[in-house]
Design a protein around this motif. Structure first.
Motif, mmCIF file in Angstrom:
data_model
loop_
_atom_site.group_PDB
_atom_site.id
_atom_site.type_symbol
_atom_site.label_atom_id
_atom_site.label_comp_id
_atom_site.label_asym_id
_atom_site.label_seq_id
_atom_site.Cartn_x
_atom_site.Cartn_y
_atom_site.Cartn_z
ATOM 1 N N VAL A 12 78.156 54.773 55.192
ATOM 2 C CA VAL A 12 79.395 54.000 55.191
ATOM 3 C C VAL A 12 79.054 52.523 55.185
ATOM 4 O O VAL A 12 78.012 52.116 55.712
ATOM 5 C CB VAL A 12 80.272 54.369 56.416
ATOM 6 C CG1 VAL A 12 79.578 54.010 57.719
ATOM 7 C CG2 VAL A 12 81.648 53.749 56.331
ATOM 8 N N GLN A 13 79.907 51.736 54.599
ATOM 9 C CA GLN A 13 79.700 50.288 54.596
ATOM 10 C C GLN A 13 80.097 49.692 55.931
ATOM 11 O O GLN A 13 80.967 50.240 56.642
ATOM 12 C CB GLN A 13 80.517 49.650 53.481
ATOM 13 C CG GLN A 13 79.970 49.917 52.081
ATOM 14 C CD GLN A 13 80.670 49.077 51.028
ATOM 15 O OE1 GLN A 13 81.816 48.676 51.195
ATOM 16 N NE2 GLN A 13 79.965 48.818 49.937
ATOM 17 N N ALA A 14 79.492 48.606 56.267
ATOM 18 C CA ALA A 14 79.837 47.896 57.492
ATOM 19 C C ALA A 14 81.334 47.591 57.503
ATOM 20 O O ALA A 14 81.912 47.207 56.487
ATOM 21 C CB ALA A 14 79.039 46.611 57.600
ATOM 22 N N LEU A 89 82.376 49.947 62.059
ATOM 23 C CA LEU A 89 80.945 50.236 62.192
ATOM 24 C C LEU A 89 80.102 49.047 61.759
ATOM 25 O O LEU A 89 80.450 48.310 60.841
ATOM 26 C CB LEU A 89 80.590 51.460 61.356
ATOM 27 C CG LEU A 89 81.046 52.797 61.963
ATOM 28 C CD1 LEU A 89 81.136 53.880 60.909
ATOM 29 C CD2 LEU A 89 80.092 53.214 63.076
ATOM 30 N N THR A 90 78.979 48.886 62.434
ATOM 31 C CA THR A 90 78.011 47.832 62.114
ATOM 32 C C THR A 90 76.653 48.446 61.840
ATOM 33 O O THR A 90 76.413 49.628 62.145
ATOM 34 C CB THR A 90 77.892 46.835 63.272
ATOM 35 O OG1 THR A 90 77.197 47.459 64.360
ATOM 36 C CG2 THR A 90 79.254 46.354 63.750
ATOM 37 N N ASP A 93 74.913 50.437 64.462
ATOM 38 C CA ASP A 93 75.361 51.796 64.773
ATOM 39 C C ASP A 93 74.581 52.854 63.999
ATOM 40 O O ASP A 93 74.776 54.054 64.226
ATOM 41 C CB ASP A 93 76.857 51.954 64.461
ATOM 42 C CG ASP A 93 77.728 51.076 65.335
ATOM 43 O OD1 ASP A 93 78.660 50.440 64.797
ATOM 44 O OD2 ASP A 93 77.472 51.011 66.552
ATOM 45 N N THR A 94 73.725 52.424 63.093
ATOM 46 C CA THR A 94 72.910 53.375 62.329
ATOM 47 C C THR A 94 72.000 54.156 63.258
ATOM 48 O O THR A 94 71.246 53.573 64.033
ATOM 49 C CB THR A 94 72.079 52.637 61.276
ATOM 50 O OG1 THR A 94 72.946 52.023 60.320
ATOM 51 C CG2 THR A 94 71.139 53.601 60.558
ATOM 52 N N THR A 122 74.575 56.299 58.700
ATOM 53 C CA THR A 122 73.921 55.121 58.147
ATOM 54 C C THR A 122 74.983 54.114 57.737
ATOM 55 O O THR A 122 75.882 54.443 56.963
ATOM 56 C CB THR A 122 73.057 55.480 56.932
ATOM 57 O OG1 THR A 122 72.087 56.462 57.315
ATOM 58 C CG2 THR A 122 72.339 54.244 56.399
ATOM 59 N N VAL A 123 74.850 52.908 58.290
ATOM 60 C CA VAL A 123 75.803 51.842 57.979
ATOM 61 C C VAL A 123 75.090 50.814 57.121
ATOM 62 O O VAL A 123 74.052 50.263 57.537
ATOM 63 C CB VAL A 123 76.363 51.204 59.256
ATOM 64 C CG1 VAL A 123 77.428 50.159 58.909
ATOM 65 C CG2 VAL A 123 76.947 52.272 60.168
#
Length: 125
Positions: A12-14, A89-90, A93-94, A122-123
């Motif tokens: 996912v993207q930040a 998410l940042t 957070d990965t 995975t961010v």
């Protein structure tokens, strides 16, 4: 045999969101703690969020500081399932996220004794 099976991880993207699910089989965890931990590369596994029974059908949610206001833990005891809604998410957070459950009622992070296999979050960006 107790099994915890996670789903919902991914890339996912930040700034984006993901929802993790974990379903237990082999025993019921009604009134017992269920929660989430994570392990980032090169780091120790850490507590993310947990639910502790406080009476009736009510559970208290507990969160590590870095996710407060962004993550929400919930559960459906009829489905023996716990969820983790992750918003904003940042990159930090990965991690591999692990579902966990406890056979003790205290909710202490070091007393979780059932574990799932983990799901990668995975961010990017």
């Amino acid at each position: 045999q107790v099994q915890l099976v996670e789903s919902g991880g991914g890339l996912v993207q930040a700034g984006g969101s993901l929802r993790l699910s974990c379903t237990a089989s082999g025993r019921t965890f009604n009134t017992y703690p269920m929660g989430w931990f994570r392990q980032a590369p090169g780091k120790a596994r850490e507590f993310v969020a947990g639910t502790t029974w406080i009476g009736g059908a009510t559970y208290a949610g507990d969160y590590t500081t870095s996710v407060k206001g962004r993550f929400t833990i919930s559960r459906d005891d009829a489905k023996n399932t716990v969820y983790l809604q992750m918003n904003r998410l940042t990159f930090e957070d990965t991690a591999v996220y692990y579902c966990a459950a406890s056979s003790r009622s205290t909710g202490r992070a070091d007393e979780y004794d059932y574990w799932g296999q983990g799901t990668q979050v995975t961010v990017s960006g």
